[in-house]
Design a protein around this motif. Structure first.
Motif, short mmCIF file in Angstrom:
data_model
loop_
_atom_site.label_atom_id
_atom_site.label_comp_id
_atom_site.label_asym_id
_atom_site.label_seq_id
_atom_site.Cartn_x
_atom_site.Cartn_y
_atom_site.Cartn_z
N PHE A 1 0.84 -1.20 0.00
CA PHE A 1 0.00 0.00 0.00
C PHE A 1 0.87 1.24 0.00
CE2 PHE A 1 -2.76 -3.29 1.56
CZ PHE A 1 -3.98 -3.00 0.96
N LYS A 2 0.46 2.23 -0.80
CA LYS A 2 1.23 3.46 -0.90
C LYS A 2 1.05 4.34 0.33
CE LYS A 2 0.81 3.56 -5.95
NZ LYS A 2 0.23 4.29 -7.11
N ASN A 3 -0.17 4.38 0.86
CA ASN A 3 -0.50 5.27 1.97
C ASN A 3 -1.23 4.51 3.06
OD1 ASN A 3 0.33 7.76 0.53
ND2 ASN A 3 -1.43 7.28 -0.78
N ILE A 4 -0.78 4.70 4.30
CA ILE A 4 -1.45 4.11 5.46
C ILE A 4 -1.97 5.24 6.34
CG2 ILE A 4 -1.15 2.71 7.54
CD1 ILE A 4 0.99 1.12 6.05
N ILE A 5 -3.25 5.17 6.65
CA ILE A 5 -3.88 6.13 7.55
C ILE A 5 -4.22 5.39 8.84
CG2 ILE A 5 -5.83 7.69 7.91
CD1 ILE A 5 -6.11 7.84 4.83
N VAL A 6 -3.73 5.89 9.95
CA VAL A 6 -3.94 5.23 11.24
C VAL A 6 -4.93 6.06 12.06
CG1 VAL A 6 -2.87 4.38 13.35
CG2 VAL A 6 -1.62 4.26 11.18
N LEU A 7 -5.96 5.42 12.57
CA LEU A 7 -6.96 6.08 13.41
C LEU A 7 -6.77 5.64 14.85
CD1 LEU A 7 -10.22 5.75 11.25
CD2 LEU A 7 -8.31 7.34 11.01
N LYS A 8 -6.77 6.61 15.77
CA LYS A 8 -6.61 6.33 17.19
C LYS A 8 -7.69 7.07 17.99
CE LYS A 8 -3.09 3.67 16.74
NZ LYS A 8 -3.36 2.22 16.84
N ALA A 9 -8.12 6.42 19.08
CA ALA A 9 -9.25 6.95 19.84
C ALA A 9 -8.86 7.96 20.90
CB ALA A 9 -10.02 5.80 20.51
N ASN A 10 -7.62 7.93 21.38
CA ASN A 10 -7.26 8.87 22.44
C ASN A 10 -5.88 9.48 22.20
OD1 ASN A 10 -5.11 7.32 23.89
ND2 ASN A 10 -6.79 5.90 24.30
N ASN A 11 -5.66 10.60 22.87
CA ASN A 11 -4.45 11.39 22.62
C ASN A 11 -3.17 10.67 23.03
OD1 ASN A 11 -5.86 13.59 21.54
ND2 ASN A 11 -6.25 14.45 23.57
N ARG A 12 -3.22 9.86 24.09
CA ARG A 12 -2.02 9.15 24.53
C ARG A 12 -1.55 8.17 23.47
NH1 ARG A 12 -2.31 7.79 30.97
NH2 ARG A 12 -0.08 7.57 30.66
N CYS A 13 -2.49 7.49 22.83
CA CYS A 13 -2.13 6.57 21.76
C CYS A 13 -1.56 7.32 20.56
CB CYS A 13 -3.34 5.74 21.34
SG CYS A 13 -3.89 4.55 22.58
N ILE A 14 -2.16 8.46 20.25
CA ILE A 14 -1.67 9.27 19.13
C ILE A 14 -0.25 9.75 19.41
CG2 ILE A 14 -1.97 11.48 17.94
CD1 ILE A 14 -4.98 11.06 18.20
#
Length: 260
Positions: free
Chosen positions: A77-90
């Motif tokens: 994959f050329k682009n990976i978008i990561v979704l996170k639920a809270n700021n600490r994980c981000i």
């Protein structure tokens, strides 16, 4: 009011670093290596090696901020978008993506991948490749109809979710609703890869126990079929970890595609 003594992943404070130390580290006393390191890397490597899961955009919706499950994906994959639920994980993930001091060490996992590959030279710099592939880290709210509102994400060729449905779902209907939202992120005919824990009720982070939804293989198969997915691959691995930090019985890995 919820009478459960357990905290909920996307509602309460979740210490991402401590979670990684408990379940994904290279420490000698880390009990989960066969389940969360070897199994994750081997199954993703195996599924992507077939070659029919690929494209421009992959969206990752996984618990905490581990990265090793995406090593093989970044080759396809050329682009990976990561979704996170809270700021600490981000913050934890961005520290690693930006290669900053204090980032969690993942060298032991890239070494495992090299051991499994016949042409290990191809994967010697897998962490750098993955850092380059992760284009965006976005906060989401699973309760919103558009989870990344006001941002609208481009449709993905593949969605990966490791452990997330287990910790945000309290009931069977919740699991179905959240899976349906994940499915809406896909292009017609897109693929979804899910790892979950079977027979679990909790996982421990520090002094806190977090809720885990209890289900079995038949349940997740029926839910995927009901949402229009055709299962291409399924593997259940019996637990080998000896620890009371979590009480799951086995791990399920499923790859499926959405009917057009």
């Amino acid at each position: 009011m919820d009478s459960s003594p357990h905290k909920v992943y996307h509602v309460h404070d979740f210490d991402s670093r401590q979670y990684l130390e408990h379940y994904f580290s290279d420490k000698p006393d880390m009990a989960f290596g066969d389940d969360t390191l070897n199994f994750f890397i081997e199954k993703f490597r195996q599924v992507f090696a077939v070659g029919h899961i690929n494209g421009d955009i992959l969206i990752d919706l996984s618990v905490s901020s581990f990265v090793h499950h995406l090593y093989s994906a970044c080759e396809f994959f050329k682009n990976i978008i990561v979704l996170k639920a809270n700021n600490r994980c981000i913050m934890e993930l961005k520290r690693w993506v930006d290669d900053r001091t204090g980032a969690f060490y993942w060298g032991h996992t890239s070494a495992l991948l090299q051991e499994k590959e016949e042409n290990s030279d191809q994967f010697q710099d897998q962490e750098s490749k993955l850092r380059s592939a992760i284009q965006h880290v976005v906060k989401y709210d699973p309760e919103k109809e558009n989870m990344t509102d006001p941002l609208v994400l481009p449709p993905a060729d593949c969605v990966i979710s490791v452990g997330l449905l287990d910790v945000i779902s309290k009931y069977q209907d919740d699991y179905i609703i959240y899976l349906r939202k994940f499915s809406r992120l896909l292009k017609p005919g897109g693929h979804i890869i899910i790892i979950g824990t079977l027979g679990a009720t909790y996982l421990t982070i520090g002094k806190d126990k977090f809720h885990v939804f209890t289900y079995d293989e038949d349940f997740v198969r029926k839910v995927l079929g009901g949402e229009g997915f055709i299962i291409d691959y399924c593997k259940v691995k019996e637990r080998t970890a000896v620890s009371d930090l979590a009480d799951y019985k086995s791990i399920i890995f499923i790859a499926a595609h959405k009917e057009k």
